[in-house]
Design an enzyme around this catalytic site. Structure first.
Site, mmCIF file in Angstrom:
data_model
loop_
_atom_site.group_PDB
_atom_site.id
_atom_site.type_symbol
_atom_site.label_atom_id
_atom_site.label_comp_id
_atom_site.label_asym_id
_atom_site.label_seq_id
_atom_site.Cartn_x
_atom_site.Cartn_y
_atom_site.Cartn_z
ATOM 1 N N VAL A 85 -34.190 -0.387 12.936
ATOM 2 C CA VAL A 85 -34.939 -1.463 13.411
ATOM 3 C C VAL A 85 -34.009 -2.610 13.916
ATOM 4 O O VAL A 85 -32.793 -2.873 12.972
ATOM 5 C CB VAL A 85 -35.502 -1.982 12.328
ATOM 6 C CG1 VAL A 85 -36.153 -3.434 12.880
ATOM 7 C CG2 VAL A 85 -36.819 -1.238 11.854
ATOM 8 N N LYS A 86 -33.882 -2.975 14.988
ATOM 9 C CA LYS A 86 -32.956 -3.906 15.528
ATOM 10 C C LYS A 86 -33.336 -5.203 15.180
ATOM 11 O O LYS A 86 -34.601 -5.643 15.934
ATOM 12 C CB LYS A 86 -32.821 -3.715 16.856
ATOM 13 C CG LYS A 86 -31.533 -4.042 17.569
ATOM 14 C CD LYS A 86 -31.485 -3.477 19.039
ATOM 15 C CE LYS A 86 -30.013 -4.005 19.720
ATOM 16 N NZ LYS A 86 -30.047 -3.279 21.164
#
Length: 222
Positions: A82-83
Site C-alpha cells: 500500500v502506497k
C-alpha cells in the site's frame, strides 16, 4: 538492486516481465489515469502477472480513509504494497497498516528527515523522488546517499530505499553505485538501458560476416 517498473500499462509490464527483468511494479493515480478501462481490472491483472511487490496507491488523504482504502487494495493480492503519501496522516496510516502485517511504501519523499520518519513509522519502502529534485536545481542522488548513510547507522531499520522519479539511465547507474535497494523506472528508461549503438553495429557486422560464410558453404547448418 531490484528493478521495478513504474507503470500501469499491461503491455509494457508483460514485455519486460517476459525478459525476466522485473522484481515488482509501482503505480500511482496519475499512471492509472493514462490507461483505458477499469483501474480495478488493471490492478487485479498486474498482481497476477507480477510475483514481486506491486505498489498500489491510496487516493484518500485522511488517516481513516487511507487505512480503509489500504485494506481494500491489499485484497487484490498478497503481493500488494500500500502506497501512502509522506504526510502526518500518511505516517499514521503506515504505522496502523504495517502493524497489521500490510506492507507500506511511503511516497513523495524529498528529504532525509522524511525518509527517517517513514522508516520509524514502519514503512517497507521509502520512495525518494530524485528527478523532481533535479528539476528545481538540487541533486537528487545526494538525497539517496544521505538516506543510505543514515539507514546504515541503524541496522534495526529494515526499510528499503526505492529510488523514484527516474528520468534517464544514468540515474539507475548512480543509484546502483550508491547501493539503493530498488529503482523504479518508466518503460522508456528501461528501453534505453537495453540499447547501445555499438551493440547494434556489432550484431550487424556479425550477421554480415555470417552471410559470407553461408555463401561459401551453402550446406552449412547450425
Amino acid at each position: 538492486m531490484k528493478i521495478f517498473l513504474d507503470t500501469a500499462n499491461l503491455e509494457s509490464i508483460k514485455k519486460f516481465n517476459d525478459m525476466g527483468l522485473l522484481d515488482g511494479i509501482t503505480t500511482n493515480p496519475s499512471l492509472m489515469s493514462k490507461e483505458k478501462g477499469n483501474p480495478k481490472d488493471a490492478m487485479e491483472e498486474i498482481t497476477k502477472i507480477i510475483k514481486g511487490d506491486v505498489s498500489l496507491e491510496v487516493v484518500s488523504t485522511d488517516f481513516s480513509g487511507m487505512v480503509d482504502e489500504g485494506k481494500r487494495l491489499r485484497q487484490y493480492g498478497d503481493n500488494v504494497v500500500v502506497k501512502v503519501p509522506m504526510t502526518p496522516d500518511g505516517l499514521k496510516a503506515c504505522k496502523s497498516l504495517s502493524s497489521e502485517g500490510i506492507p507500506v511504501n511511503v511516497t513523495l519523499v524529498f528529504s532525509p528527515n522524511q525518509a527517517l520518519l517513514a522508516a520509524k513509522s514502519g514503512a517497507k519502502y521509502v520512495s525518494p523522488f530524485i528527478g523532481r529534485l533535479d528539476d528545481i536545481g538540487q541533486d537528487g542522488m545526494n538525497l539517496i546517499q544521505d538516506i543510505k548513510d543514515i539507514f546504515k547507522n541503524y541496522p534495526h531499520l529494515k526499510t528499503e530505499i526505492l529510488v523514484a522519479s527516474v528520468r534517464h539511465p544514468m540515474h539507475v547507474v548512480e543509484a546502483a553505485k550508491i547501493g539503493a535497494d530498488v529503482v523504479t523506472l518508466p518503460p522508456g528508461v528501461l528501453d534505453k538501458m537495453l540499447q547501445h549503438p555499438l551493440t547494434k553495429i556489432g550484431l550487424e557486422n556479425f550477421l554480415k560476416d555470417w552471410e559470407k560464410v553461408k555463401a561459401e558453404n551453402p550446406d552449412i547448418k547450425i
